[in-house]
Write a protein that holds these residues in place. Sequence first.
Motif, PDB file in Angstrom:
ATOM      1  N   CYS B 291       0.832  -1.207   0.000  1.00 21.76           N
ATOM      2  CA  CYS B 291       0.000   0.000   0.000  1.00 21.76           C
ATOM      3  C   CYS B 291       0.864   1.253   0.000  1.00 21.76           C
ATOM      4  O   CYS B 291       0.577   2.203  -0.745  1.00 21.76           O
ATOM      5  CB  CYS B 291      -0.925   0.013   1.209  1.00 21.76           C
ATOM      6  N   TRP B 295       0.845   4.262  -2.631  1.00 21.45           N
ATOM      7  CA  TRP B 295       0.600   5.665  -2.281  1.00 21.45           C
ATOM      8  C   TRP B 295       1.585   6.568  -2.997  1.00 21.45           C
ATOM      9  O   TRP B 295       1.254   7.681  -3.407  1.00 21.45           O
ATOM     10  CB  TRP B 295       0.729   5.878  -0.767  1.00 21.45           C
ATOM     11  N   TYR B 301      -3.424   7.478  -6.104  1.00 19.71           N
ATOM     12  CA  TYR B 301      -3.194   7.780  -4.693  1.00 19.71           C
ATOM     13  C   TYR B 301      -2.439   9.091  -4.560  1.00 19.71           C
ATOM     14  O   TYR B 301      -2.754   9.931  -3.713  1.00 19.71           O
ATOM     15  CB  TYR B 301      -2.378   6.675  -4.024  1.00 19.71           C
ATOM     16  N   VAL B 305      -2.608  12.856  -2.243  1.00 22.11           N
ATOM     17  CA  VAL B 305      -1.546  13.487  -1.454  1.00 22.11           C
ATOM     18  C   VAL B 305      -1.266  14.886  -2.001  1.00 22.11           C
ATOM     19  O   VAL B 305      -1.030  15.825  -1.240  1.00 22.11           O
ATOM     20  CB  VAL B 305      -0.259  12.629  -1.486  1.00 22.11           C
ATOM     21  N   ASP B 343     -10.065   1.665  -1.477  1.00 21.12           N
ATOM     22  CA  ASP B 343      -8.826   0.901  -1.598  1.00 21.12           C
ATOM     23  C   ASP B 343      -8.976  -0.346  -2.464  1.00 21.12           C
ATOM     24  O   ASP B 343      -8.185  -0.578  -3.375  1.00 21.12           O
ATOM     25  CB  ASP B 343      -8.309   0.529  -0.211  1.00 21.12           C
ATOM     26  N   GLY B 372      -2.542   3.537   5.477  1.00 22.33           N
ATOM     27  CA  GLY B 372      -3.312   4.777   5.393  1.00 22.33           C
ATOM     28  C   GLY B 372      -2.994   5.704   6.554  1.00 22.33           C
ATOM     29  O   GLY B 372      -2.863   6.919   6.387  1.00 22.33           O
ATOM     30  N   VAL B 375       0.709   7.194   6.001  1.00 23.09           N
ATOM     31  CA  VAL B 375       0.761   8.262   5.000  1.00 23.09           C
ATOM     32  C   VAL B 375      -0.068   9.452   5.459  1.00 23.09           C
ATOM     33  O   VAL B 375       0.382  10.606   5.429  1.00 23.09           O
ATOM     34  CB  VAL B 375       0.246   7.745   3.632  1.00 23.09           C
TER      35      VAL B 375
END
Lengths: 258, 519
Positions: B291, B295, B301, B305, B343, B372, B375
């Motif tokens: 994951c 990210w 993803y 961010v 997800d 999750g 991040v």
Amino acid sequence: MSAAPDPPALQITGLWKRFGEKIAVAGVDLTVPTGSFYGLVGPNGAGKTTTLSMATGLLRPDFGQVLVRGQDLWADPLRVKATLGVLPDGVRLFDRLTGAQLVTYSGLLRGLDRDTVRDRTADLLRTFDLADDADTLVVDYSAGMTKKVALACALVHAPRVLLLDEPFEAVDPVSAANIRDILSSYVAGGGTVVVSSHVMDLVQRMCDHVAVIAQGHVLAQGTTDEVRGSATLEDRFVELVGGRRTEGALSWLRTSSD
Amino acid sequence: MVAHLVRLKLTLLRNGLRSSVWKVVGLVLTGLYALFLVAMCVAGLVVLGTQDDVELRRTVVVLAGSLLVVGWWLLPLVAFGVDSTLDPERFRLFALRRRHLLTGLSLAGLVGVPGVATVLLGGASALAWWREPVALVAGVVGGALGVLLCVVGSRAVTTLLAPFISGRRFREVAAVLAIVPLILLGPILLGVTAGLATVADVLPDIAVVVGWTPVGAPWALAADVGAGAWGAAAGKVGISLATLVVLVAVWDRALAASFVRSEGGTSASHSGLGFFDRVPATPTGAVVARCLTYWLRDPRYAASVAVVPVMVLLLWFLGRGGSGVLGAGVLVAFVMGWSLSADISYDHTAFWTHLAAPVDGRVDRTGRAVAGLLVGGVAVLATDLVVLGVSGRWDATAPLLGMSLGVLAAGVGLSSVYSARVVYPVPKPGDNPFSTPQGNSFAVMLTQSLGMLLLLVVCAPTVGLGIAALLTDVVLLDVLTLAVGVGTGVAAVVVGIRTGARVYDRRAPELLQSIRSFA
């Protein structure tokens, strides 16, 4: 088959699956003996992929039972899945990982320790001729390389039973021969392999058992020699499945119009 | 041939609609909305036609028309891949005459809500001269030219730039960056409006100049005819036609080039195992590493961010540099926490990897949640630090941390249940992160809204306490916010993972089956 003391590697009974109006698999029974190299052949849309998905825990059957070495897959999925190596067809991979990361991921997910995963990943990538591309993202792989890295993922935990959907599609002849050798030695060592394929010639040379599936039904199954009799597997397959057209089809194609 | 392409587009549209009732509803609603906008514009143009101020009419029609053209030309670059149903690449194997392909693709470009709306608007632009028959006719001609410019220009630009924007790296970076002006649209518009007020006097002059440019010429035709400036009108027609010819030539050349170009892209190398070497060698650790890698590496993803700095900027702008910027951390926490709800949808069919392995719900849910939280935690803490520094409100540290971390954890917890229960069409791996996937239904929108509503309810006590703490100087409130935030957050994560794991164990094969049905 005489009654074996061990349960078969894979026993499928009365498997059904319906998608909307379409019945994809209609009462499939298959027995894959332990240590066999089993070929699953059938025309496009015969239900091969659906059957294999249900036999690997990816798709829940409407009815029927899947026993892997005597254990009910759908009753205790986690325990049974640990013994299976799976290569599905027509699905994506986590392709933002590099080849090495993807194989490592499969190994770790199946609970291998770090050193084992590292050694086996290196071994597998070398064997499949992917060592130079170990650090390339899988999304940038060719179709054949993607197939090979997926196969590496299926093998990394040394499963007892391998279920491979179209493992030779898009793979170059040299790699295909290597994969055949690997699978043959795996069977010789007591493992069981089920492959689906369109290529009859390949299945006839490679597999000791075969099942012919069409329209969701098993038309014939047994040892390759039993199923094909005196004919080639391809002729026997066409005879079973039907659908050959020879008379009058596209007659205009013979008269070239230049 | 031309009719074939238009019919193909219509068939694609109809078959798309046939697969789901919700899509029909969606199209009808979009159509009604567009119709409403068009009707408003038409009414505006009719009213404009009653004005005696020729300069005003010219200014409005030329500037609005030019914006329309520029929009058609530039939007496909940002929203690349939104409509690839008639991608010329797909016709490369057919023996088609390029002339037919060009005409067919142009007309097919008008099928659909934006196309129809543009045709209506182009025609309606003439209504600004409904009291003057000659100018009205000129307006219709100009409108038709303008619509042609829109469509041909848009195709020319996309085909010409396709070799550059079809590279995976460029597309990913561009798509993520494109969101920045989109989110900042509000402030930009405010700034532009403020700017417009100061330059309102020179707008007519700008319109005159723009009327001589390729994007504005067709829209200025009616005004010139209305004013009796026949020389200028002829010039406008000349410019429009010349532009069209150039665009068609460019498009034709680019299309020809695209047919002989091989597909392919660049590949990047990432040595080592990255996060996989830095997590515990367990199934859960592996999920965390996977994951985290996604990210950073998957633009879908990365897009969420990338929203972080933009959000700080936005709140700082809206708060006029005051304490309003403090809310940025909480907002970021909300967005990032809830983003985890997609997800499994983002995994797409790659989700089979978890399903084929002996991975139970606890492993899957925990791994995704931890990634999750990591991040999101970094993003939230960084945001908090920046906004505390910018506003100089270091006294607000405790309640701010309580609110943002509490909201993040609550979002992750709720998402852990939601994503084990619901999968929905999202941009597929490799697609533009902001493209609208086909087949999104109201049922999904409803569950999304309910989920977010529930999240708001869970967060309400923390945020309420936090706001009270920020507005007053009571130390007790600071401590209470931190305690309640962390408390509800931890509880939400624990309960969310447990419940999500139970749902996952029961329904994982069904999740994969519904994902496959989107493909």
